[in-house]
Design an enzyme around this catalytic site. Structure first.
Site, PDB file in Angstrom:
ATOM      1  N   ASN A   7       0.873  -1.174   0.000  1.00  0.00           N
ATOM      2  CA  ASN A   7       0.000   0.000   0.000  1.00  0.00           C
ATOM      3  C   ASN A   7       0.915   1.230   0.000  1.00  0.00           C
ATOM      4  O   ASN A   7       1.475   1.593   1.032  1.00  0.00           O
ATOM      5  CB  ASN A   7      -0.881  -0.042   1.256  1.00  0.00           C
ATOM      6  CG  ASN A   7      -1.809   1.151   1.358  1.00  0.00           C
ATOM      7  OD1 ASN A   7      -1.753   2.071   0.537  1.00  0.00           O
ATOM      8  ND2 ASN A   7      -2.659   1.150   2.364  1.00  0.00           N
ATOM      9  N   ARG A  99      -2.697  -2.170  -3.294  1.00  0.00           N
ATOM     10  CA  ARG A  99      -3.874  -1.339  -3.109  1.00  0.00           C
ATOM     11  C   ARG A  99      -3.769  -0.192  -4.109  1.00  0.00           C
ATOM     12  O   ARG A  99      -2.761   0.516  -4.133  1.00  0.00           O
ATOM     13  CB  ARG A  99      -3.902  -0.765  -1.693  1.00  0.00           C
ATOM     14  CG  ARG A  99      -5.033   0.200  -1.534  1.00  0.00           C
ATOM     15  CD  ARG A  99      -4.927   0.986  -0.272  1.00  0.00           C
ATOM     16  NE  ARG A  99      -6.053   1.880  -0.168  1.00  0.00           N
ATOM     17  CZ  ARG A  99      -6.056   2.990   0.532  1.00  0.00           C
ATOM     18  NH1 ARG A  99      -4.979   3.344   1.207  1.00  0.00           N
ATOM     19  NH2 ARG A  99      -7.113   3.751   0.586  1.00  0.00           N
ATOM     20  N   HIS A 189     -12.550   3.489   0.171  1.00  0.00           N
ATOM     21  CA  HIS A 189     -12.539   2.535   1.298  1.00  0.00           C
ATOM     22  C   HIS A 189     -13.298   1.254   0.948  1.00  0.00           C
ATOM     23  O   HIS A 189     -13.788   0.546   1.839  1.00  0.00           O
ATOM     24  CB  HIS A 189     -13.218   3.122   2.560  1.00  0.00           C
ATOM     25  CG  HIS A 189     -12.464   4.213   3.234  1.00  0.00           C
ATOM     26  ND1 HIS A 189     -13.096   5.297   3.800  1.00  0.00           N
ATOM     27  CD2 HIS A 189     -11.144   4.397   3.453  1.00  0.00           C
ATOM     28  CE1 HIS A 189     -12.185   6.098   4.333  1.00  0.00           C
ATOM     29  NE2 HIS A 189     -10.996   5.578   4.129  1.00  0.00           N
ATOM     30  N   ARG A 250     -10.256  16.674   6.466  1.00  0.00           N
ATOM     31  CA  ARG A 250     -11.203  16.967   5.382  1.00  0.00           C
ATOM     32  C   ARG A 250     -12.584  17.228   5.975  1.00  0.00           C
ATOM     33  O   ARG A 250     -13.012  16.517   6.886  1.00  0.00           O
ATOM     34  CB  ARG A 250     -11.298  15.779   4.416  1.00  0.00           C
ATOM     35  CG  ARG A 250     -10.103  15.615   3.532  1.00  0.00           C
ATOM     36  CD  ARG A 250     -10.147  14.287   2.795  1.00  0.00           C
ATOM     37  NE  ARG A 250      -9.224  13.346   3.377  1.00  0.00           N
ATOM     38  CZ  ARG A 250      -9.217  12.038   3.133  1.00  0.00           C
ATOM     39  NH1 ARG A 250     -10.079  11.512   2.314  1.00  0.00           N
ATOM     40  NH2 ARG A 250      -8.337  11.257   3.701  1.00  0.00           N
ATOM     41  N   GLU A 396      -8.056  -4.808   5.368  1.00  0.00           N
ATOM     42  CA  GLU A 396      -8.022  -4.652   3.912  1.00  0.00           C
ATOM     43  C   GLU A 396      -6.934  -5.528   3.299  1.00  0.00           C
ATOM     44  O   GLU A 396      -7.100  -6.069   2.216  1.00  0.00           O
ATOM     45  CB  GLU A 396      -7.768  -3.178   3.565  1.00  0.00           C
ATOM     46  CG  GLU A 396      -8.952  -2.292   3.914  1.00  0.00           C
ATOM     47  CD  GLU A 396      -8.558  -0.842   4.146  1.00  0.00           C
ATOM     48  OE1 GLU A 396      -8.098  -0.541   5.264  1.00  0.00           O
ATOM     49  OE2 GLU A 396      -8.710  -0.035   3.230  1.00  0.00           O
TER      50      GLU A 396
END
Ligand code: ADP
Length: 415
Positions: A7, A99, A189, A250, A396
């Site tokens: 990742n 990923r 996600h 964010r 994940e």
């Protein structure tokens, strides 16, 4: 098969080695053999490495790019120092799973990486200018270091959401803008939401068609997903990961007119506004203190900091709003699932989100909630709660490893 899961971020590289295969997937008995993280690639990098069952090792080294970082990782993996069972040389790494953040409309499932796939990911850079170039760097580096004989697979954050209907993914702007530029909601996600739904099915003994749940991935980035009959029906992130819930830095949903207003009042350029919305908003912007939820909770508790409390309250209210919206869109749901660093570890946030949702049939059990922390999986709703509540620590990397095996062996993905 030993799968190296990668990742890559703009200046970071996370990895895991997972031993898995079709029969191990069936039995749900994979082994995580090692994991690690390299931060600050491009300067004096910080390296954390850990072989399964051994203490983690911290090191520092000047690693100028992702290739140098991966080279460092691979050398460690096959070293006598790491002593990873079954791994003595590069030949013991059988495939690599990456990923990849944005797959746009092109990639609706995980794929073996070839020239055409690389071109497709490159074409998507304009939709994810921060993420996809970093993911590509990892792919180029792995190809160079491992050679073309080691298959590489791309697993996209967006692909789980490719089942969303037009009514969920289209923005109400002129349709030709969607046609011309593919401006639409993609969602992110996806691998985490998919993992939560998969574990829910295991725990609750449900089939795919019976899986009607809301998954809440609450970490540094946050998103909600409405999963209807086992598939993503709607999600809170949009064209980019900026839309939706309040996150660390964010702000999520905002009136687009604020952008023009900011440009006018503050004389900001588009890229400066982008920085405000992506890096200076959310929990950090509201509190003026930090983007870290744990620290904010501490500030609120220890010093009764008003802005810390305000930031947390807005965070929780936004999640509630999405739960309400998704319950309406799906005509109810059987469960709400918490995951991500905040969802997995903060009983306080879970309690604050669920309190006041009793009218909707959501009843949290205080004792169960308090007991479930630090990576534990389980139910936190009261016995009679119409909507069940679960905490499911995300994984994940496991799904990336599984998709890699299935892609390499050309086996179908069942969830
Ligand atoms: P990322 O999205 O970068 O993978 P994580 O999923 O690790 O991030 O989530 C990081 C967030 O989880 C941070 O805001 C952190 O403060 C929060 N977090 C971790 N542990 C706790 C805790 N015990 N209580 C509250 N928040 C926590």
């Amino acid at each position: 098969m030993n799968i190296l899961v990668l990742n890559c971020g703009s200046s970071s590289l996370k990895f895991q080695i997972i031993e898995t295969d079709l029969d191990l997937i069936e039995k749900d008995t994979e082994t995580q053999k090692a994991k690690g993280l390299i931060e600050r690639i491009g300067s004096q990098s910080l390296i954390t490495l850990q072989a399964d069952g051994k203490p983690s090792i911290k090191q520092a080294a000047p690693l100028r790019d992702h290739r140098a970082a991966l080279d460092y990782v691979v050398r460690w993996i096959i070293s006598a120092e790491a002593q990873i069972p079954g791994i003595r040389s590069l030949a013991d790494i059988h495939a690599i799973g990456h990923r990849v953040v944005h797959g746009a409309e092109k990639f609706t499932k995980s794929v073996i990486i070839d020239e055409e796939v690389i071109k497709g990911i490159e074409d998507t850079i304009e939709l994810a200018p921060l993420h996809n170039p970093a993911n590509l760097k990892g792919i180029y580096a792995a190809r160079e270091l491992m050679g073309p004989g080691v298959p590489q697979v791309a697993v996209f954050d967006t692909s789980f959401h490719s089942t969303m209907p037009e009514t969920s993914y289209l923005y109400a702007i002129p349709y030709q803008l969607y046609r011309r530029h593919k401006i639409r909601k993609y969602g992110f996600h996806g691998t985490s939401h998919r993992y939560a739904a998969y574990r829910y099915r295991k725990i609750a003994g449900k089939g795919r068609e019976e899986t009607n749940v809301i998954t809440l991935h609450l970490g540094n980035g946050c998103s909600a997903c409405a999963i209807k009959r086992g598939e993503s029906f709607d999600t809170s992130m949009g064209l980019t990961p900026l839309e939706g819930l309040v996150m660390g830095t964010r702000g999520g949903d905002i009136d687009p007119s604020v952008l023009e207003f900011l440009a006018h009042k503050e004389g900001m350029s588009i890229s400066e506004i982008d920085t405000v919305l992506n890096k200076q908003s959310g929990l950090l912007g509201l509190s003026g203190l930090t983007n870290d939820m744990r620290d904010l909770l501490e500030e609120e508790h220890e010093h009764q900091d008003r802005r810390a409390k305000l930031a947390i309250d807005i965070f929780c209210q936004r999640v509630k709003k999405y739960i309400g919206a998704y319950l309406a869109e799906m005509n109810g749901a059987d469960a709400i699932i918490f995951t991500g660093g905040i969802g997995e570890n903060s009983k306080t946030i879970r309690q604050r989100i669920c309190t006041g949702l009793e009218w909707l049939g959501v009843e949290i059990d205080e004792k169960r909630n308090n007991e479930l922390q630090h990576g534990k999986e389980g139910e936190i709703s009261k016995a009679g709660s119409k909507v069940k509540l679960y905490v499911i620590p995300t994984n994940e990397e496991l799904l990336i490893a599984r998709d890699t095996v299935r892609s390499v062996k050309d086996a179908p993905r069942r969830w």
